[in-house]
Design an enzyme around this catalytic site. Structure first.
Site, short mmCIF file in Angstrom:
data_model
loop_
_atom_site.label_atom_id
_atom_site.label_comp_id
_atom_site.label_asym_id
_atom_site.label_seq_id
_atom_site.Cartn_x
_atom_site.Cartn_y
_atom_site.Cartn_z
CG ASN A 50 -0.20 -0.14 2.52
OD1 ASN A 50 0.55 -1.10 2.69
ND2 ASN A 50 -0.41 0.77 3.45
CE1 TYR A 204 13.95 -2.07 9.47
CE2 TYR A 204 16.24 -1.44 9.10
CZ TYR A 204 14.98 -1.74 8.61
OH TYR A 204 14.76 -1.72 7.25
#
Length: 323
Positions: A50, A204
């Site tokens: 998206n 991360y």
């Protein structure tokens, strides 16, 4: 007012200096050109389709007549993205299908895979693209540290539950989006879930190293099949991935201008995953990592077969696949 301008100039100058030290001026990326029927008849799943790289990749695949399943957590955002892509497309293009997938929920992953296995006759390409970057300490629905849970474990389970369909659809491909920031971590097997200490930057990087080790071991597991799996590092791309990074208010306009100079556009960032999804040049190539549509040499910790196997076994237990 003059004080505010002075502070903005100082902070902004510091940001620009830091950016120049960390990232060289980006080179122009050559956009790939393939025959418009390259992906006709093929079905591709793109997670996080998206926005950012995922959205740009979806747009490029549609131009090549692919049927793209946009696997997204935010359905409204996915519908807006699909509408935007359709408005930019040529009269003839591929097909878009939107499905809900929350990688922070193993229940959602299982439900998504159940629907895909029931409804789809084949899957030609799976692109594990979605990710979260340096978020505050939170846990997934299943109690995993969020970055590890979304970036690694959610995709780990997703890929496993779609393997039978990918095998039945072979030759097929799996594409894993990692990051060069893997270099700044190791797999902390003693505290994989960051229960005793949480460093958002380390976590991360650890999740991106996990992506590379997953690719390595999965390629080993799939040897002898007609499924290939390769990873990639897209470079620094202007996406919403960094939305959790705190930037001083006065520095934000200058940071944005700097990103235009030093960061790639989402379309540029989508070129290597597009290459791995459809180029005949990588047919039969597996277990590698690519950058700028070329094979990338990785650090030893990303090619450690023992660590890859250990992480594989632990991940299986964490997502409930181990007996």
């Amino acid at each position: 007012m003059s004080t505010a301008v002075l502070i903005a100039a100082v902070v902004g100058g510091g940001v620009l200096l830091l950016m120049r030290r960390l990232f060289p001026r980006r080179k122009a990326v050559k956009l790939l050109q393939y025959p418009t029927d390259t992906m006709r008849g093929k079905t591709v799943i793109v997670t996080g389709a998206n926005s950012g790289i995922g959205k740009a990749l979806t747009g490029e695949l549609l131009k090549l007549r692919a049927r793209v399943i946009m696997a997204c957590r935010d359905l409204r955002s996915a519908e807006d993205a699909a509408q935007d892509l359709k408005s930019q497309a040529a009269p003839e293009q591929g097909e878009v299908v939107i499905k809900h997938l929350d990688l922070a929920s193993l229940r959602s992953v299982r439900k998504f895979c159940e629907e895909i296995n029931k409804e789809e006759p084949k899957i030609d390409v799976l692109v594990n693209n979605a990710g979260i970057y340096q978020c505050p300490y939170t846990k997934t629905e299943d109690g995993f540290e969020m970055q590890l849970g979304v970036n690694h474990l959610g995709h780990f389970l997703l890929t496993h539950l779609l393997l039978d369909l990918l095998k039945a659809s072979s030759p097929s491909r799996i594409v894993v989006v990692s990051s060069k920031l893997y270099k700044y971590s190791h797999i902390n097997f003693d505290d994989l879930n960051s229960e005793t200490n949480y460093n958002k930057a380390f976590c991360y990087s650890q999740s991106k190293l996990a992506n590379l080790l997953f690719t390595l071991e999965l390629a080993n597991q799939l040897e002898g099949t007609e499924i290939t799996v390769n990873a990639l590092t897209p470079g620094m791309v202007r996406t919403r991935l960094g939305r959790h990074v705190q930037i001083p208010l006065l520095a934000k306009p200058l940071f944005y201008l700097a990103s235009l100079v030093f960061f790639r556009s989402p379309l540029e960032g989508a070129q290597t995953p597009l290459y791995l999804a459809c180029s005949p040049e990588v047919e039969g190539v597996s277990g590698k990592c690519f950058a700028n549509c070329e094979e990338e040499e990785l650090m030893a910790k990303a090619t450690d077969k023992q660590a890859a196997k250990k992480l594989w076994n632990i991940s299986r237990r964490m997502v409930g696949l181990a007996e």
